[in-house]
Design a protein around this motif. Structure first.
Motif, PDB file in Angstrom:
ATOM      1  N   GLU A 104       6.674  -2.921  -1.787  1.00  0.00           N
ATOM      2  CA  GLU A 104       6.330  -1.388  -2.762  1.00  0.00           C
ATOM      3  C   GLU A 104       5.463  -2.284  -4.158  1.00  0.00           C
ATOM      4  N   SER A 105       7.152  -2.698  -4.510  1.00  0.00           N
ATOM      5  CA  SER A 105       7.356  -3.292  -5.323  1.00  0.00           C
ATOM      6  C   SER A 105       6.397  -4.704  -6.137  1.00  0.00           C
ATOM      7  N   PRO A 106       5.723  -4.817  -7.162  1.00  0.00           N
ATOM      8  CA  PRO A 106       4.565  -5.138  -7.618  1.00  0.00           C
ATOM      9  C   PRO A 106       5.326  -6.619  -7.979  1.00  0.00           C
ATOM     10  N   VAL A 107       5.997  -6.477  -8.105  1.00  0.00           N
ATOM     11  CA  VAL A 107       6.694  -7.681  -9.243  1.00  0.00           C
ATOM     12  C   VAL A 107       7.486  -8.692  -8.393  1.00  0.00           C
ATOM     13  N   ALA A 108       7.759  -8.208  -6.734  1.00  0.00           N
ATOM     14  CA  ALA A 108       8.348  -9.457  -5.991  1.00  0.00           C
ATOM     15  C   ALA A 108       7.847 -10.619  -6.099  1.00  0.00           C
ATOM     16  N   LYS A 109       9.157 -11.625  -5.912  1.00  0.00           N
ATOM     17  CA  LYS A 109       8.099 -12.963  -6.089  1.00  0.00           C
ATOM     18  C   LYS A 109       9.003 -13.549  -5.473  1.00  0.00           C
TER      19      LYS A 109
ATOM     20  N   LYS B 160      -2.640  -6.411  -2.963  1.00  0.00           N
ATOM     21  CA  LYS B 160      -3.365  -5.270  -3.870  1.00  0.00           C
ATOM     22  C   LYS B 160      -4.828  -5.562  -4.278  1.00  0.00           C
ATOM     23  N   ASN B 161      -5.160  -6.986  -3.140  1.00  0.00           N
ATOM     24  CA  ASN B 161      -6.692  -7.477  -3.198  1.00  0.00           C
ATOM     25  C   ASN B 161      -7.485  -7.138  -2.764  1.00  0.00           C
ATOM     26  N   ARG B 162      -6.343  -6.149  -1.086  1.00  0.00           N
ATOM     27  CA  ARG B 162      -7.006  -6.157   0.111  1.00  0.00           C
ATOM     28  C   ARG B 162      -7.227  -8.000   0.965  1.00  0.00           C
ATOM     29  N   SER B 163      -6.563  -8.163   0.467  1.00  0.00           N
ATOM     30  CA  SER B 163      -6.165 -10.305   0.826  1.00  0.00           C
ATOM     31  C   SER B 163      -4.880  -9.472   2.055  1.00  0.00           C
ATOM     32  N   LYS B 164      -5.902 -10.548   4.080  1.00  0.00           N
ATOM     33  CA  LYS B 164      -4.935  -9.723   4.749  1.00  0.00           C
ATOM     34  C   LYS B 164      -4.135 -10.539   5.619  1.00  0.00           C
ATOM     35  N   GLU B 165      -3.248 -10.532   5.220  1.00  0.00           N
ATOM     36  CA  GLU B 165      -1.946 -11.664   5.780  1.00  0.00           C
ATOM     37  C   GLU B 165      -2.017 -12.460   6.804  1.00  0.00           C
TER      38      GLU B 165
END
Length: 373
Positions: free
Chosen positions: A231-236, A167-172
């Motif tokens: 897609e979900s931002p809460v998966a962890k 979400k903050n543009r970090s790349k895997e």
């Protein structure tokens, strides 16, 4: 009246010709140990020609123009490329790439995808196998330590293949490499173990080549480092995958199979699962049942250690048909360290201290696995 009609057709023709020009949208370069990759974003039907000479390469485009905002991206230097020049010859744009050493080239085109909206021309400038330095330099003699176990650590993605984007543009690809390097450094402090990276920088290594590197290094274990995204931002949480030739019925596993296996288009191959004879031969290996059992045990030990430092998404090893896990005869796992699509976990994945904790946990899992043999 005849004068104005003629003038209209001249102006109209000029605009029509301008509209017919193809656009070169952007230019990117990636430096690998044995080649430099040039990537040019273009229109689908762009006409191009590639010619190699002794110490330079010409990439020509007919009736083309370069976007002014990406013009500066043309120019690049590394250990292989001395300089890049641009020259217009009538309606043709020529990129003249001056090369320092003897070289060969290969090229292919890629279609747009979710990450890249334009068609791409990919040109690899590859070091020639015969180099003067190899003739005059004596090979280094390395005495292997008896019973030393060799672990191949694979940093997923790289180069044009950025992997998932946070979400903050970090790349895997950057996260994977950072954790992989830390894991290798930790492992190599143990004199009974030796760790080797599949890639040490920001460049792409084809999936099948990662397997051949494992064989060349006589690896006894293969660990691939990745970060999840949904897609979900809460998966962890972390997960560890092992190979299943039939794949897995879970939605996430199927999604991961698609994203991980199709990336080999960056190596110039659209699909490697069904067409690659090398992989078909691997699947005939009679020791694969033992490999699968050992992979499960290794994955289980790594999960137990990762659980000590953070949330776990799946508490048992998951199965998926990942090409990269098809190394014959050796335990092979793919570690999804966390969800980069979760902003909180993204912060953790990009934090150096947290990366070290993740690497240390994977290392402890490796030690626990070896202690049970």
């Amino acid at each position: 009246m005849r004068y104005w009609i003629s003038l209209f057709f001249i102006v109209y023709s000029a605009f029509s010709l301008a509209d017919d020009k193809t656009t070169l949208y952007d230019f990117r370069y990636w430096s690998a140990p044995d080649h430099t990759r040039i990537v040019i974003d273009k229109e689908e039907d762009t006409l191009f020609n590639i010619k190699s000479f002794d110490d330079y390469l010409i990439i020509s485009f007919d009736d083309a123009e370069v976007l002014s905002e990406t013009f500066s991206n043309l120019f690049f230097k590394d250990s292989r490329i001395k300089k890049v020049r641009i020259k217009r010859d009538k309606e043709t744009i020529k990129l003249i790439v001056h090369i320092n050493n003897k070289f060969s080239t290969k090229h292919f085109t890629l279609k747009p995808n979710a990450k890249y909206k334009y068609h791409r021309l990919v040109v690899d400038v590859i070091d020639s196998e015969l180099k003067i330095t190899k003739k005059i330099t004596k090979p280094e003699v390395v005495t292997p330590i008896q019973n030393q176990k060799i672990i191949l650590v694979d940093a997923g993605h790289g180069g044009e293949d950025s992997g998932a984007i946070g979400k903050n543009r970090s790349k895997e690809k950057d996260v994977n490499l950072a954790i992989a390097k830390k894991l290798v450094a930790i492992i190599n402090k143990n004199k009974n173990l030796k760790a080797v990276l599949t890639r040490s920088g920001d460049y792409y290594v084809p999936l099948t080549k990662r397997i051949t590197i494992a064989q060349k290094e006589k690896a006894t274990m293969f660990i691939s480092i990745h970060a999840d995204a949904v897609e979900s931002p809460v998966a962890k949480g972390a997960s560890v995958y092992i190979l299943s030739e039939k794949g897995n019925n879970s939605k996430l596993a199927k999604q991961l199979e698609t994203s991980q296996n199709v990336v080999d288009q960056f190596g110039g191959v659209e699909s490697v699962i069904d067409s690659d004879q090398f992989l078909k031969n691997i699947l005939k290996d009679f020791s694969r049942k033992d490999r699968d059992m050992q992979s499960f045990n290794l994955a289980n030990e790594i999960i137990k250690q990762l659980e000590k430092i953070g949330p776990i998404h799946k508490k048992v090893p998951q199965k998926a048909n990942f090409v990269v896990l098809k190394s014959p005869s050796i335990p092979s796992v793919l570690v999804e360290t966390a969800f980069i699509s979760n902003p909180t976990q993204e912060k953790r994945l990009t934090n150096s201290k947290q990366q070290t904790k993740i690497a240390q946990s994977i290392y402890q899992g490796i030690l626990k696995y070896y202690s049970t043999l």
